[in-house]
Scaffold this motif. Sequence first.
Motif, PDB file in Angstrom:
ATOM      1  N   LEU A   1       0.833  -1.207   0.000  1.00  0.00           N
ATOM      2  CA  LEU A   1       0.000   0.000   0.000  1.00  0.00           C
ATOM      3  C   LEU A   1       0.874   1.266   0.000  1.00  0.00           C
ATOM      4  N   ILE A   2       2.103   1.135   0.431  1.00  0.00           N
ATOM      5  CA  ILE A   2       2.996   2.299   0.557  1.00  0.00           C
ATOM      6  C   ILE A   2       3.160   3.056  -0.762  1.00  0.00           C
ATOM      7  N   ASP A   3       3.092   2.346  -1.898  1.00  0.00           N
ATOM      8  CA  ASP A   3       3.246   3.037  -3.185  1.00  0.00           C
ATOM      9  C   ASP A   3       2.150   4.077  -3.390  1.00  0.00           C
ATOM     10  N   ALA A   4       0.906   3.627  -3.224  1.00  0.00           N
ATOM     11  CA  ALA A   4      -0.223   4.535  -3.417  1.00  0.00           C
ATOM     12  C   ALA A   4      -0.262   5.596  -2.320  1.00  0.00           C
ATOM     13  N   LEU A   5      -0.004   5.170  -1.089  1.00  0.00           N
ATOM     14  CA  LEU A   5      -0.045   6.089   0.045  1.00  0.00           C
ATOM     15  C   LEU A   5       1.041   7.172  -0.103  1.00  0.00           C
ATOM     16  N   GLY A   6       2.245   6.716  -0.428  1.00  0.00           N
ATOM     17  CA  GLY A   6       3.371   7.644  -0.584  1.00  0.00           C
ATOM     18  C   GLY A   6       3.147   8.623  -1.722  1.00  0.00           C
ATOM     19  N   GLU A   7       2.567   8.128  -2.801  1.00  0.00           N
ATOM     20  CA  GLU A   7       2.303   9.017  -3.929  1.00  0.00           C
ATOM     21  C   GLU A   7       1.226  10.041  -3.570  1.00  0.00           C
ATOM     22  N   TRP A   8       0.257   9.594  -2.807  1.00  0.00           N
ATOM     23  CA  TRP A   8      -0.800  10.516  -2.359  1.00  0.00           C
ATOM     24  C   TRP A   8      -0.208  11.619  -1.459  1.00  0.00           C
ATOM     25  N   VAL A   9       0.680  11.256  -0.549  1.00  0.00           N
ATOM     26  CA  VAL A   9       1.322  12.260   0.319  1.00  0.00           C
ATOM     27  C   VAL A   9       2.104  13.258  -0.538  1.00  0.00           C
ATOM     28  N   LEU A  10       2.858  12.735  -1.488  1.00  0.00           N
ATOM     29  CA  LEU A  10       3.654  13.602  -2.367  1.00  0.00           C
ATOM     30  C   LEU A  10       2.764  14.585  -3.129  1.00  0.00           C
ATOM     31  N   GLN A  11       1.679  14.073  -3.696  1.00  0.00           N
ATOM     32  CA  GLN A  11       0.780  14.937  -4.471  1.00  0.00           C
ATOM     33  C   GLN A  11       0.088  15.965  -3.575  1.00  0.00           C
ATOM     34  N   THR A  12      -0.328  15.519  -2.396  1.00  0.00           N
ATOM     35  CA  THR A  12      -0.982  16.434  -1.460  1.00  0.00           C
ATOM     36  C   THR A  12      -0.018  17.536  -1.034  1.00  0.00           C
ATOM     37  N   ALA A  13       1.211  17.149  -0.728  1.00  0.00           N
ATOM     38  CA  ALA A  13       2.213  18.120  -0.270  1.00  0.00           C
ATOM     39  C   ALA A  13       2.512  19.150  -1.357  1.00  0.00           C
ATOM     40  N   CYS A  14       2.682  18.691  -2.582  1.00  0.00           N
ATOM     41  CA  CYS A  14       2.975  19.609  -3.691  1.00  0.00           C
ATOM     42  C   CYS A  14       1.783  20.530  -3.941  1.00  0.00           C
ATOM     43  N   HIS A  15       0.598  19.957  -3.873  1.00  0.00           N
ATOM     44  CA  HIS A  15      -0.619  20.716  -4.099  1.00  0.00           C
ATOM     45  C   HIS A  15      -0.803  21.780  -3.013  1.00  0.00           C
ATOM     46  N   ASP A  16      -0.582  21.396  -1.744  1.00  0.00           N
ATOM     47  CA  ASP A  16      -0.711  22.353  -0.636  1.00  0.00           C
ATOM     48  C   ASP A  16       0.329  23.466  -0.738  1.00  0.00           C
ATOM     49  N   LEU A  17       1.544  23.127  -1.153  1.00  0.00           N
ATOM     50  CA  LEU A  17       2.572  24.167  -1.325  1.00  0.00           C
ATOM     51  C   LEU A  17       2.136  25.164  -2.397  1.00  0.00           C
TER      52      LEU A  17
ATOM     53  N   LEU B   1       1.558  29.214  -2.108  1.00  0.00           N
ATOM     54  CA  LEU B   1       2.252  30.166  -2.987  1.00  0.00           C
ATOM     55  C   LEU B   1       1.242  31.081  -3.670  1.00  0.00           C
ATOM     56  N   ARG B   2       0.106  30.523  -4.055  1.00  0.00           N
ATOM     57  CA  ARG B   2      -0.937  31.332  -4.713  1.00  0.00           C
ATOM     58  C   ARG B   2      -1.573  32.330  -3.758  1.00  0.00           C
ATOM     59  N   MET B   3      -1.492  32.034  -2.442  1.00  0.00           N
ATOM     60  CA  MET B   3      -2.008  32.966  -1.433  1.00  0.00           C
ATOM     61  C   MET B   3      -0.965  34.030  -1.089  1.00  0.00           C
ATOM     62  N   GLY B   4       0.197  33.938  -1.730  1.00  0.00           N
ATOM     63  CA  GLY B   4       1.256  34.905  -1.435  1.00  0.00           C
ATOM     64  C   GLY B   4       2.065  34.523  -0.206  1.00  0.00           C
ATOM     65  N   LEU B   5       1.904  33.276   0.250  1.00  0.00           N
ATOM     66  CA  LEU B   5       2.667  32.797   1.400  1.00  0.00           C
ATOM     67  C   LEU B   5       3.759  31.869   0.880  1.00  0.00           C
ATOM     68  N   ASP B   6       5.000  32.121   1.259  1.00  0.00           N
ATOM     69  CA  ASP B   6       6.098  31.321   0.728  1.00  0.00           C
ATOM     70  C   ASP B   6       6.839  30.566   1.828  1.00  0.00           C
ATOM     71  N   PRO B   7       6.525  29.265   1.994  1.00  0.00           N
ATOM     72  CA  PRO B   7       7.208  28.481   3.025  1.00  0.00           C
ATOM     73  C   PRO B   7       8.528  27.878   2.546  1.00  0.00           C
ATOM     74  N   GLY B   8       9.012  28.257   1.354  1.00  0.00           N
ATOM     75  CA  GLY B   8      10.236  27.655   0.834  1.00  0.00           C
ATOM     76  C   GLY B   8       9.913  26.340   0.151  1.00  0.00           C
ATOM     77  N   ARG B   9      10.660  25.301   0.519  1.00  0.00           N
ATOM     78  CA  ARG B   9      10.415  24.010  -0.135  1.00  0.00           C
ATOM     79  C   ARG B   9       9.546  23.109   0.732  1.00  0.00           C
ATOM     80  N   VAL B  10       9.077  22.032   0.138  1.00  0.00           N
ATOM     81  CA  VAL B  10       8.390  21.023   0.926  1.00  0.00           C
ATOM     82  C   VAL B  10       9.231  19.754   0.880  1.00  0.00           C
ATOM     83  N   ALA B  11       9.413  19.136   2.060  1.00  0.00           N
ATOM     84  CA  ALA B  11      10.194  17.901   2.149  1.00  0.00           C
ATOM     85  C   ALA B  11       9.236  16.738   2.373  1.00  0.00           C
TER      86      ALA B  11
END
Length: 286
Positions: free
Chosen positions: A86-102, A106-116
Motif C-alpha cells: 500500500l505504501i506506493d499509493a499512500l506515498g504518492e498521495w502524500v507527495l501529491q498532497t504536499a505539492c498541491h498544498d505548497l 504560494l498562490r495565497m502569497g505565502l512562501d514556506p520555501g520548499r516542501v520535504a
Amino acid sequence: HAKQQHRGRWVAFDRDMAVRSRHQAELLTRLNAAFNENQLFVVYQPQIELASGRLVGMEALVRWRREDGQLIPPDTFIPVAERSGLIDALGEWVLQTACHDLLRLLRMGLDPGRVAVNVSVIQFGGATFADRVLATLERLGLPPQRLELEITESVAMLGEDVVQSVLARLRAAGLSVAIDDFGTGYSSLAYLERLPLDCLKIDRAFVRRLQQGDEARVAELITQLGHKLGLRVLAEGVEDDAVRQRLLALGCHEGQGFGIARPMAFEPLQAWLEARARTAPAGAAT
Ligand code: C2E
Ligand code: MG
Ligand code: MG
Ligand code: MG
C-alpha cells in the motif's frame, strides 16, 4: 524439567507471534479502508535556517485519524503499509498532497520555501518512482527546486546502481535529496559518500542529548561530516532555544522541532505563515 520450561517458552512465543500478526492484518484492513475513505491527512512542520530564523521549508508528515477520533502515529502504520505494498499509493498521495498544498500557499502569497516529503525505501526502489515524481511536478507546474525528498540509509538494501541512477535523475531535474535519521541505520560511510545528496538530517536521538546537556559528540561529528561532504545539515527535534544555540555553535545550518513549530494541518499552517509575515518581514530573525 528444564526441557519442559524451554518448550513452554516457545509455545508462548508462537502465541505472541500469532497475536501480533493477526493484529497487523487487522491494522492493514483498517488502514486500507481509512486510505480509501480519506481519513489520512498531511501536516507540515516548518524548517528554519538556525542562524537567521528564516523559513527554508516544511516537512510533510502523514496522519491517520480514526473515526473515533484517535490518532494513529505513522511509526505504527507506515511499516504495515510497507509490508503490504500500500505504501506506493499512500506515498504518492502524500507527495501529491504536499505539492498541491505548497502551490496553494504560494498562490495565497505565502512562501514556506520548499516542501520535504518522506519516501519509503520500498517506494524509492519501484521501477517508475522517478518518472512519477517528475510527472507530478510537471502536471502541477511546481518547480522541482521546491521539492526535497527524504530517504533513509535503508536505501543501501537496494542495488547501488539503481540508487545512483534514480538520485542522479531526480537531482538533474532540480530536486534535492536528504538522508533522514542519519546515524541510526546500517549503511556504510563509504556508500553514503558515493551518493549524490544535498542534505544530512541529524536524528532526534542525537539532538536530544544536547538538550540533556550531555556530550554533543555525535551531533558534532555528523555536522562535521556534512560539512566535509559539502551537504546542508538539518537537525530534527529542536525542542528549545538552548538546543538551537548549541546546534548553531556546532555549525549546523538548519533545524525543525517543537521549539520552533509543531507539525500543523493546512489551515493552522496558513495562519502561522500569515502571522509570521505580519510580525517578521521576509528574512528577519524570529
Ligand atoms: P521523521 O521523518 O524523522 O519525522 C520527524 C518526526 O519527529 C515526526 O514524527 C515529527 O512529528 C517528530 N518531531 C519533530 N520535531 C520534534 C520535537 O521537537 N520533539 C519530538 N519529540 N518529536 C519531534 P511523526 O510525524 O510521528 O513521524 C514519524 C516518522 O514516520 C517520520 O520520521 C517518518 O519516518 C515516518 N513518516 C511520516 N510521514 C511519512 C510519509 O508520508 N511517508 C513515509 N514513508 N514515512 C513517513
Ligand atoms: Mg523525515
Ligand atoms: Mg527524521
Ligand atoms: Mg527521525
